[in-house]
Scaffold this motif. Structure first.
Motif, PDB file in Angstrom:
ATOM      1  N   PHE A  76       0.742  -1.208   0.009  1.00 47.81           N
ATOM      2  CA  PHE A  76      -0.192  -0.046  -0.206  1.00 47.81           C
ATOM      3  C   PHE A  76       0.738   0.866   0.075  1.00 47.81           C
ATOM      4  N   SER A  77       0.105   1.809  -0.952  1.00 49.69           N
ATOM      5  CA  SER A  77       0.807   3.474  -0.621  1.00 49.69           C
ATOM      6  C   SER A  77       0.389   4.584   0.320  1.00 49.69           C
ATOM      7  N   TYR A  78       0.568   5.821   0.759  1.00 47.28           N
ATOM      8  CA  TYR A  78       0.210   6.154   1.935  1.00 47.28           C
ATOM      9  C   TYR A  78       0.304   7.675   1.725  1.00 47.28           C
ATOM     10  N   GLY A  79      -0.885   8.307   1.829  1.00 46.80           N
ATOM     11  CA  GLY A  79      -0.331   9.899   1.833  1.00 46.80           C
ATOM     12  C   GLY A  79      -1.379  10.482   2.594  1.00 46.80           C
ATOM     13  N   ALA A  80      -0.934  11.940   3.054  1.00 44.89           N
ATOM     14  CA  ALA A  80      -2.410  12.689   3.463  1.00 44.89           C
ATOM     15  C   ALA A  80      -2.010  14.293   3.331  1.00 44.89           C
ATOM     16  N   ALA A  81      -3.305  14.996   3.290  1.00 47.64           N
ATOM     17  CA  ALA A  81      -3.338  16.621   2.580  1.00 47.64           C
ATOM     18  C   ALA A  81      -4.460  16.785   3.175  1.00 47.64           C
ATOM     19  N   VAL A  82      -4.178  18.549   3.856  1.00 51.82           N
ATOM     20  CA  VAL A  82      -5.139  19.325   3.953  1.00 51.82           C
ATOM     21  C   VAL A  82      -5.014  20.636   3.018  1.00 51.82           C
ATOM     22  N   SER A  83      -5.934  20.716   2.926  1.00 52.60           N
ATOM     23  CA  SER A  83      -6.843  21.598   1.757  1.00 52.60           C
ATOM     24  C   SER A  83      -6.992  22.827   2.763  1.00 52.60           C
TER      25      SER A  83
ATOM     26  N   ALA B 249      -2.100  24.155   0.598  1.00 49.73           N
ATOM     27  CA  ALA B 249      -2.534  23.158   0.004  1.00 49.73           C
ATOM     28  C   ALA B 249      -1.223  22.408   0.634  1.00 49.73           C
ATOM     29  N   ASP B 250      -1.460  21.239   1.568  1.00 43.96           N
ATOM     30  CA  ASP B 250      -0.451  20.503   1.765  1.00 43.96           C
ATOM     31  C   ASP B 250      -0.210  19.185   1.963  1.00 43.96           C
ATOM     32  N   VAL B 251       0.901  18.575   1.512  1.00 44.38           N
ATOM     33  CA  VAL B 251       0.850  17.449   0.659  1.00 44.38           C
ATOM     34  C   VAL B 251       2.219  16.697   1.534  1.00 44.38           C
TER      35      VAL B 251
ATOM     36  N   GLU C 212       2.277  16.409  -7.667  1.00 44.23           N
ATOM     37  CA  GLU C 212       1.132  17.930  -7.738  1.00 44.23           C
ATOM     38  C   GLU C 212       0.590  18.178  -8.887  1.00 44.23           C
ATOM     39  N   GLY C 213       0.832  17.182  -9.932  1.00 45.13           N
ATOM     40  CA  GLY C 213      -0.023  16.889 -11.098  1.00 45.13           C
ATOM     41  C   GLY C 213      -1.204  16.449 -10.738  1.00 45.13           C
ATOM     42  N   ALA C 214      -0.907  15.259  -9.786  1.00 42.36           N
ATOM     43  CA  ALA C 214      -2.125  14.063 -10.080  1.00 42.36           C
ATOM     44  C   ALA C 214      -2.993  15.141  -8.547  1.00 42.36           C
ATOM     45  N   PHE C 215      -2.870  15.916  -7.517  1.00 43.14           N
ATOM     46  CA  PHE C 215      -3.046  16.732  -6.550  1.00 43.14           C
ATOM     47  C   PHE C 215      -4.394  17.122  -7.232  1.00 43.14           C
ATOM     48  N   ILE C 216      -4.272  18.307  -7.902  1.00 40.32           N
ATOM     49  CA  ILE C 216      -4.381  19.239  -8.750  1.00 40.32           C
ATOM     50  C   ILE C 216      -5.694  18.378 -10.229  1.00 40.32           C
ATOM     51  N   GLN C 217      -5.453  17.146 -10.671  1.00 41.97           N
ATOM     52  CA  GLN C 217      -6.301  16.868 -11.624  1.00 41.97           C
ATOM     53  C   GLN C 217      -7.019  16.213 -10.991  1.00 41.97           C
ATOM     54  N   GLY C 218      -6.860  15.172  -9.204  1.00 41.97           N
ATOM     55  CA  GLY C 218      -7.977  15.129  -9.181  1.00 41.97           C
ATOM     56  C   GLY C 218      -8.914  15.947  -8.617  1.00 41.97           C
ATOM     57  N   MET C 219      -9.106  17.320  -8.304  1.00 42.97           N
ATOM     58  CA  MET C 219      -9.135  18.400  -8.060  1.00 42.97           C
ATOM     59  C   MET C 219     -10.390  19.027  -8.813  1.00 42.97           C
ATOM     60  N   GLY C 220      -9.621  18.846  -9.844  1.00 45.66           N
ATOM     61  CA  GLY C 220     -10.795  18.986 -10.845  1.00 45.66           C
ATOM     62  C   GLY C 220     -12.078  18.172 -10.825  1.00 45.66           C
ATOM     63  N   TRP C 221     -11.119  16.883 -10.734  1.00 44.37           N
ATOM     64  CA  TRP C 221     -12.467  15.962 -10.845  1.00 44.37           C
ATOM     65  C   TRP C 221     -13.647  16.364  -9.738  1.00 44.37           C
ATOM     66  N   LEU C 222     -13.266  16.631  -8.713  1.00 41.50           N
ATOM     67  CA  LEU C 222     -14.271  16.559  -7.799  1.00 41.50           C
ATOM     68  C   LEU C 222     -15.371  18.694  -8.323  1.00 41.50           C
TER      69      LEU C 222
ATOM     70  N   PRO D 255      -2.587   6.903  -6.903  1.00 38.27           N
ATOM     71  CA  PRO D 255      -2.428   8.020  -4.888  1.00 38.27           C
ATOM     72  C   PRO D 255      -2.395   9.171  -5.200  1.00 38.27           C
ATOM     73  N   PRO D 256      -2.171   9.864  -5.311  1.00 39.59           N
ATOM     74  CA  PRO D 256      -1.495  11.019  -4.790  1.00 39.59           C
ATOM     75  C   PRO D 256      -2.714  11.549  -5.198  1.00 39.59           C
ATOM     76  N   LEU D 257      -3.856  11.146  -6.009  1.00 45.51           N
ATOM     77  CA  LEU D 257      -4.563  11.463  -7.106  1.00 45.51           C
ATOM     78  C   LEU D 257      -5.844  12.106  -5.640  1.00 45.51           C
ATOM     79  N   LEU D 258      -6.072  10.893  -4.497  1.00 46.36           N
ATOM     80  CA  LEU D 258      -7.410  10.956  -3.939  1.00 46.36           C
ATOM     81  C   LEU D 258      -6.666  12.080  -3.103  1.00 46.36           C
ATOM     82  N   LEU D 259      -5.494  12.622  -2.600  1.00 45.87           N
ATOM     83  CA  LEU D 259      -5.651  13.100  -1.426  1.00 45.87           C
ATOM     84  C   LEU D 259      -6.466  14.755  -1.987  1.00 45.87           C
ATOM     85  N   ALA D 260      -6.712  14.686  -3.432  1.00 39.04           N
ATOM     86  CA  ALA D 260      -7.343  15.795  -3.544  1.00 39.04           C
ATOM     87  C   ALA D 260      -9.243  15.856  -2.975  1.00 39.04           C
ATOM     88  N   PHE D 261      -9.074  14.963  -2.436  1.00 38.69           N
ATOM     89  CA  PHE D 261     -10.333  14.930  -1.795  1.00 38.69           C
ATOM     90  C   PHE D 261     -10.551  16.114  -0.319  1.00 38.69           C
TER      91      PHE D 261
END
Length: 783
Positions: free
Chosen positions: A625-632, A648-650, A668-678, A735-741
């Protein structure tokens, strides 16, 4: 464990193995505009161009078509339909339910019905645009939404179920006995891949029934198989090559097949090279994208917010055919838990058949759709209990040695969520900023701030066991230069850079000695798609195996020549040290060649320990498993629904990074792409005609540089993979795309603040200004 970030980039030809923050191997070509994509390949003499005639209706019966009118148009050389395909009229990656060209039934607006081959691309497109004039169609009632299809019991595959019972009666009993209960629904939209380079294939006939394809694809071997079947040939007749793609994101895993087949059929029929390059509007109308999901759930929990039981129905909009909807739903079900121990669960996944484009792989491959709903549920639990959502999340984290097994039976042995969370909460100043946001909201009647923390646990491997394999070739030439070829495809993510670094590291040479070549089915056979974040894991290991074989041969030769034992020969800094003798790497290579030592090798790797029972939905589908967390933190204008991401802090776990510069860029790219989705990327189908109305950049909004936060802190968590991955690194693509939650839930937090956090916001995704205003109106009306 601490957070670390790359500080600098080394010069492009410095000695650099793994762990060095090197630039992308093609960065200088991208900047200069000289990186060759399919449409940049010089066209051979006599090249023709293809275009597709598309269905104008969402559902109908094709009674007849008058293709003679198309053949008579200027510049047209050939026109063909399903009946003219020499082999199988199918491009389905798993089930044979996806025709290359429509045959009898029309399934969605934009489905290819016939192909035009003309002297110029303009002639082909103008002729194909006349489709409505030549098709005789009996319209039928379309089914456009996943909920409507679910109500009718209309699916592309049977339902998939996943359950775990720790109490008698399972999840339903646990929910009924819980001190608190919630029930709700959620709607999450799909997402267009929006690769910069659209779908394109260039087919060139070769001798003895051969066919060469230059194809923008994440899966050259699948293109080889599909084209062979469409032409009625064997795989060895078809040669597929891909040097690079201008983005893929999953949209070129299976769905490049239709275009490869049409180009190849056209080339076979005319005996001339044929290029098929889609217009962006046609690309949107023909191809699928991330699955839209609908959810209905019930959850029981205790006073601390710990989930005791969860029952959920997940309904995806699969589209008109199965494509990869089965594996996507399976991965969604296996990621509903995200970072959390769920003792009793009952999950039901339905892949709804609709008269829309057949949806497919997209970065995360169902994982984001599975995890987002649980994050929303925990957010609602926290609001119900008037607790900080961060504390509710931590109360539900997987433990170590207890509460450590997923609902599908895989132990979570590499859990680093607690120390990673501690590090990010401290570095982001979460607690102080939570208080500051509350103070700001108390004095600001119209602008509200929201703050959210979200974690991620993401499983790495294909959830089909046999796909977890890769091959590679490494050639060392007499001058000491090295060529590597592997089965992965380069789509901007840097796989060639990482694999070249691995080879340079194993042979102890300067990075500049190693060159990666185009993915080629005549070099590496039976490759898996470059997907599921496995590209560097699989192909890096395969290339490492090949390089180590060559190094052993060179070490054996050096020991025979200069004395000593092979195990003591050292390869480093572009030299080879044998006892007291140090010589340049090229010198040893030349001597070995003259002694007839084999200087090339193949390598193979298969991920160990994987198992999966699809009927029981149990096993070990993931290697690690890969792990991560973000604060937005966001600001929302409650009068207009407009919002901004302020910061945003990742902090993300990539194990021992092969290349920190590339990994940070991927995060960085995954985070912004996930943000766009949501938030901004809204797909809209006309409710009556079934036309995708958001089929161009003018109506479909992807994030831009202006949407990036002014403060964007991204760091790598100092960690090492517990599994024997390539140099103990971890995958980074999905995995980092989910950080945009965290962005979506920060908006939800700001909307909640509009009513003093007393009402749970019914915010749908994407959280467009319209969706935000609707949620604000709802919470204020209920306050």
């Amino acid at each position: 464990m601490t957070a670390t970030a790359p500080r600098h980039l080394e010069p492009p030809h410095a000695s650099a193995g793994v762990g060095t923050p090197r630039p992308h191997e093609s960065a200088h070509l991208h900047v200069a505009g000289t990186a060759t994509y399919i449409d940049d390949i010089p066209e051979l003499a006599g090249t023709l161009h293809a275009a597709l005639g598309l269905s104008p209706v969402a559902h109908g019966r094709l009674r007849s078509m008058d293709l003679a009118k198309i053949r008579a148009l200027p510049g047209v050389v050939d026109v063909f339909c399903a009946a003219d395909i020499p082999g199988h009229n199918d491009c389905g990656p798993i089930l044979h339910d996806d025709p290359i060209l429509a045959d009898g039934e029309l399934r969605h607006v934009g489905q290819p019905v016939f192909a035009v081959v003309a002297r110029t691309r303009g002639d082909a497109r103008r002729a194909a645009a006349r489709a409505r004039e030549v098709l005789d169609i009996e319209p039928l009632e379309p089914v456009l939404t996943q909920r409507e299809a679910h109500a009718r019991g209309q699916y592309v595959i049977p339902a998939i179920h996943l359950a775990r019972d720790t109490v008698e009666g399972g999840a339903r009993a646990a929910i009924a006995a819980a001190p608190h209960r919630l029930a709700g629904a959620l709607e999450v939209g799909g997402q267009e891949q929006f690769y910069l380079e659209g779908q394109i294939s260039y087919a060139v006939p070769a001798e003895d029934d051969g066919m060469k394809l230059h194809c923008s694809t994440q899966h050259p071997s699948e293109m080889q198989h599909l084209v062979a079947h469409a032409l009625g040939l064997k795989s060895h007749h078809v040669h597929v090559e891909c040097r690079r793609m201008g983005g893929g994101f999953g949209g070129k895993e299976s769905q490049s097949g239709l275009f490869a087949c049409v180009a190849a059929i056209a080339a076979r029929r005319t005996g001339r090279p044929v290029k098929l390059r889609l217009d962006r509007d046609d690309d949107f109308l023909i191809t699928g994208r991330r699955h839209c999901f609908s959810y209905d759930y019930e959850v029981g929990f205790d006073d601390a917010g710990r989930v005791l039981g969860l029952a959920m129905t997940l309904i995806s909009r699969a589209g008109h055919s199965a494509d990869l909807s089965g594996p996507v739903m399976t991965r969604a079900l296996c990621h509903v838990d995200n970072a959390y121990w769920l003792p009793d669960v009952e999950l039901h996944g339905f892949s709804a058949k609709t008269n829309t484009q057949s949806n497919t792989a997209f970065r995360g491959f169902g994982g984001p759709q599975g995890a987002i709903v649980t994050e929303v549920i925990l957010d609602s639990i926290a609001r119900r209990l008037q607790l900080d959502a961060l504390d509710v999340r931590r109360a539900n984290y997987y433990g170590i040695g207890e509460r450590d097994t997923t609902p599908y039976g895989q132990p979570v042995r590499d859990n680093i969520l607690d120390p990673l969370t501690d590090a990010l909460v401290a570095s982001s100043g979460y607690r102080a900023r939570r208080e500051a946001a509350a103070a700001f909201n108390a004095r600001s009647p119209w602008i509200k701030r929201g703050l959210a923390f979200t974690p991620v646990k993401f499983g790495i491997s294909f959830n089909v066991r046999h796909l977890n394999q890769a091959g590679a070739l490494v050639h060392v030439y007499v001058d000491g230069s090295i060529l590597v070829n592997h089965g992965g495809t380069e789509m901007g993510q840097g796989i060639n850079t990482k694999v070249a670094q691995v080879v340079a590291h194993e042979l102890g040479v300067a990075y500049g000695r190693v060159r990666a070549t185009a993915t080629d089915t005549q070099k590496i056979a039976n490759t898996s798609a470059t997907a599921a974040s496995t590209g560097a894991d699989l192909n890096g290991k395969a290339a490492q195996a090949a390089a180590l074989t060559i190094r052993k041969r060179l070490a054996d030769f050096a020991a025979r020549t200069f004395g000593g034992v092979a195990a003591d020969v050292v390869f480093e800094n572009d030299t080879v040290r044998v006892q007291d003798t140090v010589l340049p790497f090229p010198d040893l290579v030349r001597r070995a060649y003259e002694d007839r030592v084999q200087l090339w090798s193949d390598g193979f790797y298969a991920t160990p320990g994987l198992r999966w029972d699809p009927k029981a939905t149990k096993g070990r589908p993931f290697y690690y498993f890969s792990y991560g967390a973000a604060v937005s933190e966001v600001a929302v204008d409650t009068l207009t629904g407009e919002w901004r991401l302020l910061r945003a802090d990742v902090l993300h776990d990539v194990g021992r990074s092969l290349n920190p510069a590339i990994d940070v860029g991927q995060i960085e790219g995954a985070f912004i792409q996930g943000m766009g989705w949501l938030t901004t990327e809204e797909l809209v189908w006309h409710p009556k005609t079934g036309l995708l109305t958001t089929h161009a950049p003018s109506t479909y909004k992807i994030p831009t540089a202006n949407d990036c936060p002014p403060v964007f802190n991204v760091a790598l968590f100092d960690n090492e993979n517990v599994e024997d991955s390539i140099h103990r690194s971890k995958a980074v693509g999905e995995p980092p795309l989910l950080l945009a939650f965290s962005v979506f839930l920060a908006i939800r937090d700001a909307v909640s603040a509009a009513a003093g956090h007393r009402i749970d916001p019914p915010l749908r995704a994407p959280a467009t200004p319209e969706a935000i205003l609707a949620a604000i109106d709802a919470v204020r009306a209920r306050d």
